[in-house]
Design an enzyme around this catalytic site. Structure first.
Site, mmCIF file in Angstrom:
data_model
loop_
_atom_site.group_PDB
_atom_site.id
_atom_site.type_symbol
_atom_site.label_atom_id
_atom_site.label_comp_id
_atom_site.label_asym_id
_atom_site.label_seq_id
_atom_site.Cartn_x
_atom_site.Cartn_y
_atom_site.Cartn_z
ATOM 1 N N HIS A 1 9.245 -2.883 3.883
ATOM 2 C CA HIS A 1 8.897 -3.059 2.463
ATOM 3 C C HIS A 1 10.163 -3.305 1.639
ATOM 4 O O HIS A 1 10.183 -4.151 0.744
ATOM 5 C CB HIS A 1 8.213 -1.811 1.908
ATOM 6 C CG HIS A 1 6.899 -1.489 2.544
ATOM 7 N ND1 HIS A 1 6.728 -0.429 3.400
ATOM 8 C CD2 HIS A 1 5.688 -2.087 2.451
ATOM 9 C CE1 HIS A 1 5.469 -0.373 3.792
ATOM 10 N NE2 HIS A 1 4.818 -1.377 3.249
ATOM 11 N N GLN B 1 -2.303 -12.456 7.974
ATOM 12 C CA GLN B 1 -2.458 -12.222 6.527
ATOM 13 C C GLN B 1 -1.657 -13.251 5.723
ATOM 14 O O GLN B 1 -2.144 -13.808 4.739
ATOM 15 C CB GLN B 1 -1.974 -10.803 6.208
ATOM 16 C CG GLN B 1 -1.853 -10.492 4.732
ATOM 17 C CD GLN B 1 -1.480 -9.043 4.489
ATOM 18 O OE1 GLN B 1 -2.302 -8.152 4.634
ATOM 19 N NE2 GLN B 1 -0.242 -8.784 4.121
ATOM 20 N N GLN C 1 -10.183 -3.162 2.199
ATOM 21 C CA GLN C 1 -9.668 -3.820 3.410
ATOM 22 C C GLN C 1 -9.731 -2.900 4.629
ATOM 23 O O GLN C 1 -9.291 -3.288 5.714
ATOM 24 C CB GLN C 1 -8.251 -4.350 3.178
ATOM 25 C CG GLN C 1 -7.171 -3.303 3.045
ATOM 26 C CD GLN C 1 -5.858 -3.924 2.620
ATOM 27 O OE1 GLN C 1 -5.708 -4.398 1.504
ATOM 28 N NE2 GLN C 1 -4.877 -3.942 3.519
ATOM 29 N N MET D 1 0.843 -1.200 0.000
ATOM 30 C CA MET D 1 0.000 0.000 0.000
ATOM 31 C C MET D 1 0.881 1.255 0.000
ATOM 32 O O MET D 1 0.414 2.349 0.292
ATOM 33 C CB MET D 1 -0.936 -0.002 1.214
ATOM 34 C CG MET D 1 -1.873 -1.211 1.218
ATOM 35 S SD MET D 1 -3.385 -0.933 2.126
ATOM 36 C CE MET D 1 -2.743 -0.651 3.766
ATOM 37 N N LYS E 1 5.419 -9.823 9.393
ATOM 38 C CA LYS E 1 4.835 -8.768 10.242
ATOM 39 C C LYS E 1 3.314 -8.911 10.314
ATOM 40 O O LYS E 1 2.715 -8.730 11.365
ATOM 41 C CB LYS E 1 5.242 -7.409 9.672
ATOM 42 C CG LYS E 1 4.387 -6.232 10.062
ATOM 43 C CD LYS E 1 4.632 -5.829 11.499
ATOM 44 C CE LYS E 1 3.978 -4.524 11.871
ATOM 45 N NZ LYS E 1 2.570 -4.424 11.552
ATOM 46 N N HIS F 1 9.003 1.707 3.967
ATOM 47 C CA HIS F 1 9.994 1.750 5.034
ATOM 48 C C HIS F 1 10.880 0.525 4.841
ATOM 49 O O HIS F 1 10.693 -0.231 3.870
ATOM 50 C CB HIS F 1 9.306 1.774 6.404
ATOM 51 C CG HIS F 1 8.254 0.710 6.582
ATOM 52 N ND1 HIS F 1 8.537 -0.637 6.495
ATOM 53 C CD2 HIS F 1 6.921 0.780 6.806
ATOM 54 C CE1 HIS F 1 7.439 -1.334 6.692
ATOM 55 N NE2 HIS F 1 6.435 -0.501 6.870
#
Ligand code: AMP
Length: 283
Positions: A37, A153, A61, A30, A149, A34
């Protein structure tokens, strides 16, 4: 590096790469990059010859009252990071590209999405799995990269791919943390200096859990009580859940006997923060 704004353009770019026999990697994000990612992007560049990073703040979401509008969108800085990392294509579609006026088709992974974050975010995972299925259909990657993290998911997406026979590998990359242990997150931006300090208790509580399991404690309730004590040291922390669940089924385990996911969700100020670790019983 190409910037594709439409489904057609990203498909054409990937098609050309595939015709050259290149392995295609996808990093769904998204944006607001940082080092977490970046670690995914680097893993993709290492394993794939052609890497697509998608940047899309997916409205489906976010539940009502969540931070969809205020979610950070620093696109230019994100593009710069992708360029430096050697990404081939950034897919940054407008909302109209991804969703028509009315979306009638949803992917819902049952059971696994009812636990943990699913309890307070009832439409969240349906939005995540639906947008990931769309991205997998658009890009057709050989490997898609996700972070530990977001532990639930990762488990949910792996299950969707297995249940729907989607022809790709899901690679899960380790959680990147600040030196003080706080998991790096775009939402850490919402924290004041003091709240950020308080937030380090989240990982401290997870470390306590690991220590206790390593020391042979098998009773979840005893461990959760110790974790709660640690989190309660900061009055700014409002605990949403502390859970120790089976790492595959996400069902609560009273007695820890195999690999478990220890997961914590808290609210600090306006931020909702999550973190987790995987722990094997018996070390
Ligand atoms: P997001 O942009 O928040 O949807 O995250 C995109 C991807 O980055 C997801 O697969 C996240 O799990 C992953 N990610 C976010 N933060 C971290 C982190 N601190 N370490 C590793 N991966 C992360």
């Amino acid at each position: 590096m190409e910037i594709a704004k439409t489904i057609e353009s990203v498909r054409n770019l990937v098609k050309a790469a595939r015709s050259q026999g290149k392995k295609i990697g996808l990093v769904p994000t998204m944006g607001a990059f940082h080092i977490g990612h970046i670690s995914l992007i680097e893993a993709a560049v290492k394993r794939c010859e052609f890497v697509v990073v998608s940047i899309f703040v997916n409205p489906t979401q976010f539940g009502p009252g969540e931070d969809f509008e205020k979610y950070p969108r620093p696109l230019d800085a994100d593009l710069e990071i992708c360029k430096k990392a050697g990404i081939d294509v950034v897919f940054a579609p407008a909302q109209e590209q991804m969703y028509g006026a009315e979306n009638l088709t949803w992917i819902n992974v049952e059971k696994l999405t009812e636990q943990l974050c699913g309890q307070s975010r009832p439409v969240h995972f349906r939005g995540v799995t639906t947008v990931c299925a769309k991205l997998f259909n658009i890009v057709e990657p050989d490997i898609a990269f996700f972070g530990q993290k977001d532990g639930q998911q990762a488990i949910v997406i792996k299950r969707m791919v297995a249940d729907l026979n989607m022809p790709l590998e899901i690679a899960i990359c380790p959680t990147i943390r600040e030196p003080d242990g706080l998991a790096v997150s775009s939402r850490n931006k919402y924290l004041t200096k003091q709240q950020k300090k308080d937030a380090t208790l989240i990982y401290k509580s997870l470390q306590k859990c690991r220590q206790m399991i390593d020391a042979g404690v098998t009773d979840s309730e005893t461990i959760i009580a110790e974790m709660r004590k640690i989190l309660s040291q900061a009055p700014s922390i409002k605990i949403e859940y502390i859970s120790i669940v089976d790492a595959e089924t996400l069902q609560t385990t009273d007695l820890i006997a195999r690999q478990v996911l220890a997961a914590v969700a808290v609210r600090i100020g306006s931020a909702r923060l999550i973190d987790n670790i995987l722990v094997d019983a018996g070390g």
